[in-house]
Design an enzyme around this catalytic site. Structure first.
Site, PDB file in Angstrom:
ATOM      1  CG  LEU A  30      -1.767  -1.313   1.353  1.00 40.51           C
ATOM      2  CD1 LEU A  30      -2.496  -1.349   2.692  1.00 40.51           C
ATOM      3  CD2 LEU A  30      -2.751  -1.438   0.196  1.00 40.51           C
ATOM      4  CG  ASN A  31       3.948   3.591  -2.725  1.00 35.25           C
ATOM      5  OD1 ASN A  31       4.576   4.054  -1.777  1.00 35.25           O
ATOM      6  ND2 ASN A  31       4.195   3.945  -3.975  1.00 35.25           N
ATOM      7  N   GLY A  32       0.044   4.594  -1.030  1.00 33.01           N
ATOM      8  CA  GLY A  32      -0.714   5.800  -1.360  1.00 33.01           C
ATOM      9  C   GLY A  32      -0.389   7.002  -0.499  1.00 33.01           C
TER      10      GLY A  32
ATOM     11  CE  LYS B 254       5.670   6.836   6.930  1.00 39.69           C
ATOM     12  NZ  LYS B 254       4.706   6.428   7.962  1.00 39.69           N
TER      13      LYS B 254
ATOM     14  CE  LYS C 210       1.617   3.465  10.413  1.00 37.70           C
ATOM     15  NZ  LYS C 210       1.191   3.361   8.999  1.00 37.70           N
TER      16      LYS C 210
END
Length: 508
Positions: A113-115, A127, A396
């Site tokens: 997941l690279n959104g 990110k 994070k």
């Protein structure tokens, strides 16, 4: 979430309230459809076709949002999952691997997941392009892991990146550098949905553009969008045609989410009729994880319960580590044919997350999202596997970044493992203050990353810098008051120390 509709209709007469609210819902839906058509009129060609597909998905989620009634669970119906529905990882591992590792890997696709953007850490762009270890980015480490797997077992496990309109262009530019690596990389984009004015419940966008004021008018609708976007992209069908059966999905910033051969073997060794279509990796909850989603049994099905769905009176109970002992790592193993079946039958059922935000101009908006794990109840023979904490290593914040850059971890073929020199397997609790929030500022404050092998707890607040080869042990608290500065000199060793005020430590 008919609370919004009820708010708009609170002055209506009590008699016939339900009918009145239904009329209001229909009017809001009609107004939304009109506004979406206007937006489509501002673009042409392939972009218009893409937007129309996205808007079909948005209309469905908006319709469900208008129908919903507050938190989507009836608390008395919540039960602990049956014993066999969450398997201990050790039990899965004990079954061994046999000789079919390569055969199993030929059926696998890794999806990241690279959104997301790196804005919370003060970075521009995706990110996944932040350097996290020895100049390697999240994406570099992912490619190294899969390349190592492909070379070791002589297979071709592909990597798929789910980008968003925020990350797609920058990511594609970087992908050229992996052209000669033994990893085939595919990308597809998640949907682009319009942000909704909280008062009018209409889009804030003026046109389909992404520049100027309009840039804030759009959002990617959470990772639950993976199913529809993957299907709509044509890539799902392509991979099934290539003989792929399972995807391993995880957040690209979770450095613990590597391909686990034991879980894959467990999936592939099930008899065809009883094939598990969905595995969620869960791990034991600590007090730092109280907001993480958990698995429950509800209406006879395994289901993900998120804090946003919990009635206010039960939030403390939800956060308890005694009643809800595990949480979702968002490492998921999902059957490709099952995704195709559920998409074609329109049976993918996910709760809506209503995410309120305030735009730069002060406008209050809401965005409607879904979570990938919430679809667990739609799949057959779904299973939770209670994995070691080491499979959940998200970055994070810069506090997390300090841990993964330190000597607590060793790096091998893109995978981080805790150093054998650390006596206990738990990760230290690190809390860096606001002076360290941005990656650039964080890096300026460390001449080198301290030795943290024997650290239990670190709190740093205020204007603090660290010289080279500092060693931190036990519990260390460093607080520079406003206007003061603390420089920890090169070679200093702090063990169970509290440092405050305006200090320069001159000795060891």
């Amino acid at each position: 979430m008919s609370l919004y509709v009820e708010g708009l209709t609170s002055r209506a007469p009590n008699s016939g309230m339900a009918e009145f609210q239904e009329v209001m819902r229909k009017e809001l839906e009609a107004s939304m459809h009109t506004e979406l058509e206007k937006l489509l009129g501002t673009t042409k060609g392939a972009q218009a076709e893409l937007a129309r597909k996205d808007f079909e998905g948005f209309k469905k989620i908006f319709h469900r949002f208008l129908q919903a009634k507050g938190p989507s669970v009836d608390w008395p119906k919540i039960h602990r999952p049956p014993e066999d529905s969450i398997q201990p990882y050790e039990k899965i591992k004990a079954r061994g691997l046999l000789d079919s590792v390569a055969a199993s890997l030929t059926k696998l696709v890794v999806v990241k997941l690279n959104g997301g953007l790196g804005t919370s850490m003060g970075c521009k762009g995706p990110k996944s392009l932040i350097s996290v270890r020895n100049e390697n980015t999240f994406l570099d480490l992912t490619v190294q892991q899969i390349e190592h797997l492909n070379k070791t077992f002589n297979v071709e496990v592909p990597l798929v990146l789910m980008n968003s309109f925020n990350t797609d262009e920058d990511t594609k530019k970087i992908l050229q550098k992996y052209a000669h690596h033994r990893v085939k990389i595919h990308t597809f984009n998640q949907s682009r949905y319009p942000r909704i004015n909280k008062e009018s419940l209409l889009p804030v966008a003026k046109d389909m553009g992404l520049s100027g004021e309009n840039a804030e008018a759009w959002y990617p609708p959470g990772h639950g969008d993976i199913y529809a976007s993957f299907y709509n992209s044509g890539l799902l069908d392509q991979l099934i045609a290539e003989g792929k059966e399972y995807i391993f999905v995880s957040n690209i910033d979770n450095l613990g989410a590597t391909v686990d051969l034991h879980i894959l073997h467990h999936l592939m060794s099930q008899p065809n009729g009883k094939r598990c279509e969905f595995v969620m990796e869960v791990t034991d909850k600590t007090r730092a994880d109280v907001k993480g989603g958990t698995l429950i049994e509800y209406d006879g099905k395994l289901r993900l319960l998120e804090i946003a769905q919990v009635p206010k009176a039960h939030v403390d109970e939800f956060k308890s580590v005694t009643k809800f002992k595990i949480f979702n790592t968002n490492n998921l193993w999902i059957s490709l044919p099952a995704i195709k079946r559920l998409q074609e039958k329109n049976c993918m059922d996910m709760e809506i997350i209503v995410n309120p935000k305030t735009l730069n101009g002060g406008l209050n908006i809401i965005q409607l999202e879904t979570a990938v794990g919430a679809a667990i109840k739609s799949f057959d023979n779904a299973l939770g596997i209670n994995v070691p904490r080491s499979r959940f290593l998200p970055v994070k914040t810069t506090s997390d970044l300090l841990l993964v850059m330190s000597n607590l971890y060793t790096l091998d073929a893109g995978s981080l493992t805790m150093s054998k020199k650390r006596e206990f397997p738990t990760t230290p609790h690190v809390k860096l203050g606001s002076s360290f929030t941005k990656v650039h500022d964080f890096l300026m404050r460390f001449e080198s990353i301290p030795d943290m092998l024997e650290l239990d707890h670190l709190t740093v607040s205020g204007d603090v810098t660290f010289g080279k080869q500092v060693s931190l042990k036990g519990t260390v608290i460093i607080i520079a008051n406003h206007g003061d500065r603390i420089d920890i000199p090169a070679g200093a060793m702090l063990e169970n120390k509290i440092v405050s005020g305006n200090l320069r430590i001159l000795d060891h």
